[in-house]
Design a protein around this motif. Structure first.
Motif, PDB file in Angstrom:
ATOM      1  N   ARG A 161      -7.513  11.022 -26.170  1.00 26.40           N
ATOM      2  CA  ARG A 161      -8.196  11.749 -27.255  1.00 26.40           C
ATOM      3  C   ARG A 161      -9.307  12.670 -26.758  1.00 26.40           C
ATOM      4  O   ARG A 161      -9.589  13.682 -27.381  1.00 26.40           O
ATOM      5  N   THR A 162      -9.943  12.310 -25.655  1.00 21.86           N
ATOM      6  CA  THR A 162     -11.113  13.099 -25.223  1.00 21.86           C
ATOM      7  C   THR A 162     -11.007  13.595 -23.789  1.00 21.86           C
ATOM      8  O   THR A 162     -11.834  14.399 -23.361  1.00 21.86           O
ATOM      9  N   GLY A 163     -10.049  13.079 -23.029  1.00 18.99           N
ATOM     10  CA  GLY A 163      -9.932  13.486 -21.625  1.00 18.99           C
ATOM     11  C   GLY A 163     -10.852  12.703 -20.693  1.00 18.99           C
ATOM     12  O   GLY A 163     -10.869  12.950 -19.488  1.00 18.99           O
ATOM     13  N   ARG A 164     -11.622  11.717 -21.235  1.00 19.81           N
ATOM     14  CA  ARG A 164     -12.517  10.923 -20.360  1.00 19.81           C
ATOM     15  C   ARG A 164     -11.683   9.995 -19.470  1.00 19.81           C
ATOM     16  O   ARG A 164     -10.868   9.229 -19.965  1.00 19.81           O
ATOM     17  N   ARG A 165     -11.905  10.076 -18.180  1.00 17.54           N
ATOM     18  CA  ARG A 165     -11.048   9.301 -17.265  1.00 17.54           C
ATOM     19  C   ARG A 165     -11.464   7.837 -17.206  1.00 17.54           C
ATOM     20  O   ARG A 165     -12.648   7.536 -17.068  1.00 17.54           O
ATOM     21  N   PRO A 166     -10.503   6.933 -17.300  1.00 12.54           N
ATOM     22  CA  PRO A 166     -10.815   5.492 -17.268  1.00 12.54           C
ATOM     23  C   PRO A 166     -11.360   5.055 -15.911  1.00 12.54           C
ATOM     24  O   PRO A 166     -11.019   5.649 -14.881  1.00 12.54           O
ATOM     25  N   GLN A 167     -12.204   4.015 -15.934  1.00  7.55           N
ATOM     26  CA  GLN A 167     -12.823   3.553 -14.688  1.00  7.55           C
ATOM     27  C   GLN A 167     -11.798   3.026 -13.682  1.00  7.55           C
ATOM     28  O   GLN A 167     -12.058   3.026 -12.478  1.00  7.55           O
ATOM     29  N   THR A 168     -10.641   2.551 -14.164  1.00 10.31           N
ATOM     30  CA  THR A 168      -9.665   1.963 -13.236  1.00 10.31           C
ATOM     31  C   THR A 168      -8.478   2.890 -13.011  1.00 10.31           C
ATOM     32  O   THR A 168      -7.373   2.425 -12.764  1.00 10.31           O
ATOM     33  N   GLU A 169      -8.713   4.219 -13.118  1.00  8.05           N
ATOM     34  CA  GLU A 169      -7.579   5.115 -12.854  1.00  8.05           C
ATOM     35  C   GLU A 169      -7.193   4.957 -11.380  1.00  8.05           C
ATOM     36  O   GLU A 169      -7.976   4.479 -10.554  1.00  8.05           O
ATOM     37  N   CYS A 170      -5.956   5.342 -11.063  1.00  8.67           N
ATOM     38  CA  CYS A 170      -5.363   4.894  -9.798  1.00  8.67           C
ATOM     39  C   CYS A 170      -6.124   5.308  -8.543  1.00  8.67           C
ATOM     40  O   CYS A 170      -6.151   4.547  -7.567  1.00  8.67           O
ATOM     41  N   HIS A 171      -6.783   6.485  -8.536  1.00 10.18           N
ATOM     42  CA  HIS A 171      -7.498   6.895  -7.328  1.00 10.18           C
ATOM     43  C   HIS A 171      -8.646   5.945  -7.011  1.00 10.18           C
ATOM     44  O   HIS A 171      -9.046   5.794  -5.869  1.00 10.18           O
ATOM     45  N   ASP A 172      -9.196   5.300  -8.056  1.00  8.66           N
ATOM     46  CA  ASP A 172     -10.255   4.313  -7.844  1.00  8.66           C
ATOM     47  C   ASP A 172      -9.649   2.934  -7.565  1.00  8.66           C
ATOM     48  O   ASP A 172     -10.029   2.250  -6.623  1.00  8.66           O
ATOM     49  N   ASN A 173      -8.698   2.531  -8.403  1.00 10.75           N
ATOM     50  CA  ASN A 173      -8.203   1.148  -8.314  1.00 10.75           C
ATOM     51  C   ASN A 173      -7.501   0.859  -6.990  1.00 10.75           C
ATOM     52  O   ASN A 173      -7.461  -0.293  -6.540  1.00 10.75           O
ATOM     53  N   ILE A 174      -6.972   1.897  -6.347  1.00 20.22           N
ATOM     54  CA  ILE A 174      -6.277   1.665  -5.070  1.00 20.22           C
ATOM     55  C   ILE A 174      -7.244   1.089  -4.028  1.00 20.22           C
ATOM     56  O   ILE A 174      -6.835   0.403  -3.101  1.00 20.22           O
ATOM     57  N   GLN A 175      -8.556   1.299  -4.236  1.00 21.00           N
ATOM     58  CA  GLN A 175      -9.530   0.722  -3.293  1.00 21.00           C
ATOM     59  C   GLN A 175      -9.577  -0.798  -3.418  1.00 21.00           C
ATOM     60  O   GLN A 175      -9.774  -1.507  -2.429  1.00 21.00           O
ATOM     61  N   SER A 176      -9.390  -1.298  -4.640  1.00 20.71           N
ATOM     62  CA  SER A 176      -9.359  -2.759  -4.827  1.00 20.71           C
ATOM     63  C   SER A 176      -8.081  -3.329  -4.217  1.00 20.71           C
ATOM     64  O   SER A 176      -8.091  -4.376  -3.563  1.00 20.71           O
ATOM     65  N   LEU A 177      -6.971  -2.611  -4.420  1.00 17.94           N
ATOM     66  CA  LEU A 177      -5.705  -3.075  -3.831  1.00 17.94           C
ATOM     67  C   LEU A 177      -5.775  -3.036  -2.307  1.00 17.94           C
ATOM     68  O   LEU A 177      -5.215  -3.903  -1.631  1.00 17.94           O
ATOM     69  N   ALA A 178      -6.477  -2.034  -1.769  1.00 21.00           N
ATOM     70  CA  ALA A 178      -6.606  -1.925  -0.313  1.00 21.00           C
ATOM     71  C   ALA A 178      -7.315  -3.160   0.259  1.00 21.00           C
ATOM     72  O   ALA A 178      -7.033  -3.587   1.384  1.00 21.00           O
ATOM     73  N   MET A 179      -8.222  -3.770  -0.529  1.00 24.36           N
ATOM     74  CA  MET A 179      -8.888  -5.000  -0.071  1.00 24.36           C
ATOM     75  C   MET A 179      -7.853  -6.109   0.089  1.00 24.36           C
ATOM     76  O   MET A 179      -7.896  -6.914   1.026  1.00 24.36           O
ATOM     77  N   MET A 237       0.834  -1.210   0.000  1.00 22.12           N
ATOM     78  CA  MET A 237       0.000   0.000   0.000  1.00 22.12           C
ATOM     79  C   MET A 237       0.860   1.249   0.000  1.00 22.12           C
ATOM     80  O   MET A 237       0.509   2.255  -0.614  1.00 22.12           O
ATOM     81  N   ALA A 238       2.007   1.199   0.696  1.00 18.09           N
ATOM     82  CA  ALA A 238       2.890   2.381   0.714  1.00 18.09           C
ATOM     83  C   ALA A 238       3.315   2.704  -0.717  1.00 18.09           C
ATOM     84  O   ALA A 238       3.311   3.870  -1.131  1.00 18.09           O
ATOM     85  N   GLU A 239       3.656   1.684  -1.479  1.00 19.00           N
ATOM     86  CA  GLU A 239       4.062   1.922  -2.878  1.00 19.00           C
ATOM     87  C   GLU A 239       2.886   2.455  -3.696  1.00 19.00           C
ATOM     88  O   GLU A 239       3.038   3.371  -4.504  1.00 19.00           O
ATOM     89  N   ALA A 240       1.716   1.868  -3.492  1.00 20.16           N
ATOM     90  CA  ALA A 240       0.541   2.293  -4.273  1.00 20.16           C
ATOM     91  C   ALA A 240       0.219   3.755  -3.984  1.00 20.16           C
ATOM     92  O   ALA A 240      -0.074   4.532  -4.894  1.00 20.16           O
ATOM     93  N   ARG A 241       0.287   4.136  -2.699  1.00 18.67           N
ATOM     94  CA  ARG A 241       0.018   5.549  -2.343  1.00 18.67           C
ATOM     95  C   ARG A 241       1.059   6.456  -2.975  1.00 18.67           C
ATOM     96  O   ARG A 241       0.744   7.547  -3.447  1.00 18.67           O
ATOM     97  N   ARG A 242       2.320   6.001  -3.004  1.00 21.19           N
ATOM     98  CA  ARG A 242       3.378   6.790  -3.646  1.00 21.19           C
ATOM     99  C   ARG A 242       3.048   6.982  -5.126  1.00 21.19           C
ATOM    100  O   ARG A 242       3.250   8.047  -5.697  1.00 21.19           O
ATOM    101  N   MET A 243       2.517   5.957  -5.763  1.00 22.61           N
ATOM    102  CA  MET A 243       2.185   6.040  -7.199  1.00 22.61           C
ATOM    103  C   MET A 243       1.048   7.048  -7.444  1.00 22.61           C
ATOM    104  O   MET A 243       1.075   7.811  -8.405  1.00 22.61           O
ATOM    105  N   VAL A 244       0.037   7.018  -6.559  1.00 20.43           N
ATOM    106  CA  VAL A 244      -1.074   7.974  -6.711  1.00 20.43           C
ATOM    107  C   VAL A 244      -0.544   9.400  -6.556  1.00 20.43           C
ATOM    108  O   VAL A 244      -0.865  10.294  -7.345  1.00 20.43           O
ATOM    109  N   ARG A 245       0.319   9.594  -5.540  1.00 18.55           N
ATOM    110  CA  ARG A 245       0.877  10.944  -5.332  1.00 18.55           C
ATOM    111  C   ARG A 245       1.754  11.349  -6.523  1.00 18.55           C
ATOM    112  O   ARG A 245       1.737  12.503  -6.953  1.00 18.55           O
ATOM    113  N   ALA A 246       2.485  10.386  -7.084  1.00 19.86           N
ATOM    114  CA  ALA A 246       3.360  10.695  -8.237  1.00 19.86           C
ATOM    115  C   ALA A 246       2.506  11.123  -9.433  1.00 19.86           C
ATOM    116  O   ALA A 246       2.875  12.042 -10.174  1.00 19.86           O
ATOM    117  N   ALA A 247       1.367  10.482  -9.626  1.00 21.86           N
ATOM    118  CA  ALA A 247       0.468  10.856 -10.736  1.00 21.86           C
ATOM    119  C   ALA A 247      -0.076  12.263 -10.500  1.00 21.86           C
ATOM    120  O   ALA A 247      -0.116  13.082 -11.417  1.00 21.86           O
TER     121      ALA A 247
END
Ligand code: NAD
Length: 338
Positions: free
Chosen positions: A301-319, A102-112
């Motif tokens: 191309r359009t700026g539409r954010r993907p459903q699994t962008e990191c701020h969302d996907n980190i919740q699955s990793l947190a499980m 989780m420490a690495e995942a949080r670092r990745m979200v902050r890096a983004a």
């Protein structure tokens, strides 16, 4: 039409699932990077790419300045590779699981956030037609308000390689799919978990290859998960076998067959009078990694954010990491993403 340029990092087994959709979407792969440069050369030759082989990620990013990086390395390398790519100004689409901690995942979200770039995780089982159909049926109230989700996953898999040596191979490398799918199907997020990991007698894995987990999700939904990567015979599907129960009915999704179910036609009596439910499945044009790649391209191309962008996907990793923590502590723990 000008096409996006990408650098692929990690030329192992899963890259065989990425090069074909990259080609179909006409993405220009300008370099393939692997610590083992021979692996990079081999994939470049096999897929007839006009790409450079490299074992130096930072120099390759400086030289080619791609639009995005595809991170297909092993889980423990995801943080370093993705953070280097974000710092170099690239968007990133990376394989699951997001990170080895989780420490690495949080670092990745902050890096983004710091780089102002997108980091999305390819959670390939999101882009499966039957999964959209189930989510749609639940969302439309076919079984009433959801109360319970069960998933069983049992396989005997002799991989060799990193999974045989890593701690928690089932939970971190496989159950991440099922945990994320539980969020996708139920539309709920994790609250807490009680879990027990174990390594069955006779296991060929060093880490725990089996687990039982009981999650509390938002909306009071209970999600129970039983799984093993060390179970010879009578395999479930890779998606797991699912039972989803609502206040007015049940959906079953087993052995990759079309989802089916029953709902109350008329209450009263010992058993309610039931009707069979049909769950219409509309075939998806771009499944799995291709679906994930299309969401990255749509973002570019359009700026539409993907459903699994990191701020969302980190919740699955947190499980994942909450389940590991619960098992170690022998008690129920909260699931915290950030
Ligand atoms: N979505 C799915 O269904 C699915 C299926 C299989 C694997 N995966 C995921 O894909 C990832 C890779 O799995 P794999 O089976 O291809 O593994 P693999 O071991 O076959 O390949 C990984 C490659 O990455 C390279 N590598 C490792 N660290 C690196 C670094 N720091 N820089 C550059 N290259 C590096 C290795 O040399 C190797 O060639 C994992 O995260 C795995 O969980 C996903």
């Amino acid at each position: 039409m000008a096409k996006e340029r990408a650098v692929v990092v990690g030329a192992g087994g899963i890259s065989n699932a990425w090069f074909p959709p990259l080609r179909r979407e006409k993405v220009r792969v300008v370099a393939v990077v692997d610590l083992n440069i021979e692996a990079a050369r081999k994939q470049i030759a096999q897929y007839e790419l006009e790409a450079e082989a490299s074992d130096d990620l930072k120099a390759t990013l400086r030289k080619h300045r791609p639009d995005f990086v595809v991170d297909l390395t092993v889980p423990d390398a995801h943080c370093a590779v993705t953070c280097a790519a974000l710092a170099a100004g690239c968007h990133v689409i990376g394989e699951k699981p997001m990170a080895g901690s989780m420490a690495e995942a949080r670092r990745m979200v902050r890096a983004a956030d710091r780089a102002g770039r997108l980091y999305m995780v390819s959670q390939s089982r999101r882009w499966v037609d039957k999964h959209y159909a189930i989510r749609g049926a639940i969302g439309a109230g076919a079984i009433g308000r959801l109360t319970t989700a069960n998933c069983d996953f049992y396989m005997g898999c002799h991989f060799g390689g990193f999974r045989d040596r890593m701690p928690s191979p089932l939970i971190l490398d496989m159950a991440i799919h099922h945990f994320d799918l539980a969020r996708f199907l139920t539309g709920a997020d994790p609250v807490s978990v009680y879990a027990r990991e174990f390594n069955p007698r006779g296991s060929w894995y060093r880490g725990d290859a089996a687990a039982d987990c009981l999650f509390e999700m938002t909306g009071g939904i209970v999600f129970s998960y039983r799984g093993s990567w060390c179970a010879e015979g009578c395999h479930t599907s890779w998606q797991g076998d699912w039972r989803l129960i609502g206040e007015k009915g049940t959906l079953l999704y087993e052995r990759d067959e079309s989802p089916r179910g029953q709902a109350v036609r008329k209450a009263g009596g010992f058993h309610s009078e039931l009707k069979d439910l049909k769950v219409p499945v509309r075939a998806m044009k771009h499944g799995g990694m291709h679906g994930a790649l299309r969401e990255m391209l749509a973002f570019l191309r359009t700026g539409r954010r993907p459903q699994t962008e990191c701020h969302d996907n980190i919740q699955s990793l947190a499980m994942v990491f909450a389940a590991i923590e619960s098992s170690r502590k022998g008690k129920r723990v909260p699931v915290r993403a950030m």
